[in-house]
Design an enzyme around this catalytic site. Sequence first.
Site, PDB file in Angstrom:
ATOM      1  N   SER A 144      -0.677 -88.025 -53.668  1.00  0.00           N
ATOM      2  CA  SER A 144      -0.052 -86.864 -53.042  1.00  0.00           C
ATOM      3  C   SER A 144      -0.878 -86.383 -51.859  1.00  0.00           C
ATOM      4  O   SER A 144      -1.998 -86.834 -51.633  1.00  0.00           O
ATOM      5  CB  SER A 144       0.052 -85.720 -54.059  1.00  0.00           C
ATOM      6  N   LYS A 145      -0.280 -85.455 -51.119  1.00  0.00           N
ATOM      7  CA  LYS A 145      -0.957 -84.886 -49.959  1.00  0.00           C
ATOM      8  C   LYS A 145      -2.296 -84.265 -50.380  1.00  0.00           C
ATOM      9  O   LYS A 145      -3.279 -84.362 -49.671  1.00  0.00           O
ATOM     10  CB  LYS A 145      -0.057 -83.836 -49.324  1.00  0.00           C
TER      11      LYS A 145
END
Length: 509
Positions: A266-267
């Site tokens: 994920s970011k």
Amino acid sequence: MDMQNVRVRFAPSPTGPLHIGGVRTALYNYLFAKKHNGTFILRIEDTDQTRFVEKAEEYIQEALDWGGITPDESPWNPGEYGPYRQSERKPMYREYADSMIENGTAYYAFDTAEELTEVRERAKAAKMPNWQYNHITRNSMQNSLTLSEDLVKEKIEAGEAYVIRVKIPRNEEVRFEDEIRGWVTVNTSNLDDKVIFKSDGMPTYHLANIVDDHLMKITHVIRGEEWLPSAPLHILLYRYLGWESTMPKLAHLPLILRPDGNGKLSKRDGDRLGFPVFPLNWTDDNTGEESSGYRERGYFPESFNNMLAFLGWNPGTNEEIFKLQELIQAFTLNRVGKSGAKFDAQKALWFQQQYLRSTDNSELAEMVSPIATEMGYSVNANLPAICGMMKERATFLKDIIEEGSYLFGDISNYDEKTVKKKWKENTPSVLSELKIDFEAISEFTAENIETSFSAFLAKKEIGFGQIGPALRLAISGKGMGPSLFEICNILGKEETLKRINTALETIKK
Ligand code: GLU
């Protein structure tokens, strides 16, 4: 497998910046299409107006263009199967939902959002937290299966809001062969009666996706693993719409995992560990939050593609460097893995390094020139030589300038540690003598400089360590770097001698 007229699509929803997982899906679709002389289509799936983000579509276009994986048919380059945005296809979907109502595989449901929340809460209180609208519960809900035909008609005519749901059978096996995972079997008792048409007049993802894949003559659906649970429903929709015989083949790609293998990348992982998870920079207009991209980090599109291709696929050999054309030749779905691919930031850098090193010096110079100018340096005819020398120690173009700043302009300072360790009491006198020998070199080539330097060491009966580091300090300000003789050669005789003089005047212990 019949490989005639391969048509594949990348079908992102424009809800934000494209994650690298999305770019990988696009890349695999592209490679598969090109390998089979097929068509790579981009379809914008914007049926969910609540999650629509204005500039996301432009971002998708820019990201694909940057990677050189431009679609053959897309909203901005339409083919015969348009429009290529689902919002513009809105009038096309309703008839398919209606045909399912007619053949009894779908039904109207009038339950309001409040009513649905209420049943869910009640089920929760009764320790049944996973309430679903399905073959059991639908019998006690407000729909065209429980209400009389007249009442249904009346409600619709009165303009009451409704959705259309697919009627999933109670106990049926749905079987399909995934191109990557092999046979998958799911019992319909585990599926719910998904909404296929919403009260706002829009189809949901499921219906729109199937209708469009059919109308756009898609032959292979290559998409992320997160869509695998939807595949049985999709197969039923093909069946209920009478399209089962021309159904595309399905291929679900493995997830891209965090570097430690614990869950989807994920970011947040990127922010925490210092690498981008997006192809291009992105600014969230609501929060102002910025996310960095591979392009702006300085990656070449070729190294980015190569790195991405290897996240989930391998050629079956030890070879790792594949340009786009080579990837097209080598790519097959049966070499895509079933298990998640761990993201490796070091490997991404390694790929970039390999591409930088294999780039021609004059080509590098052309790319470095505008960056150097922007950083306030002036460039000259030596630039290709500088690039050739510095590329071995660089990963990105800007490293060539930063690491080799002394080749672009004056030395800004002398590395303190090296001064302390290598600038000895007798250094000024030895360096002054060396300077005299250098002055006598008529053709100031790297080879001649090295010969003169070696002769000097022999004459003085000293080792390299007694003057080499000091010379490097004098001409570059640094303790480490590429070959001294090459640096001198690039600087030229006049500048080399000038730098030695400046060092002799400036460096005091
Ligand atoms: N719109 C879906 C997405 O955002 C497409 C899934 C599919 O390829 O079927 O990923």
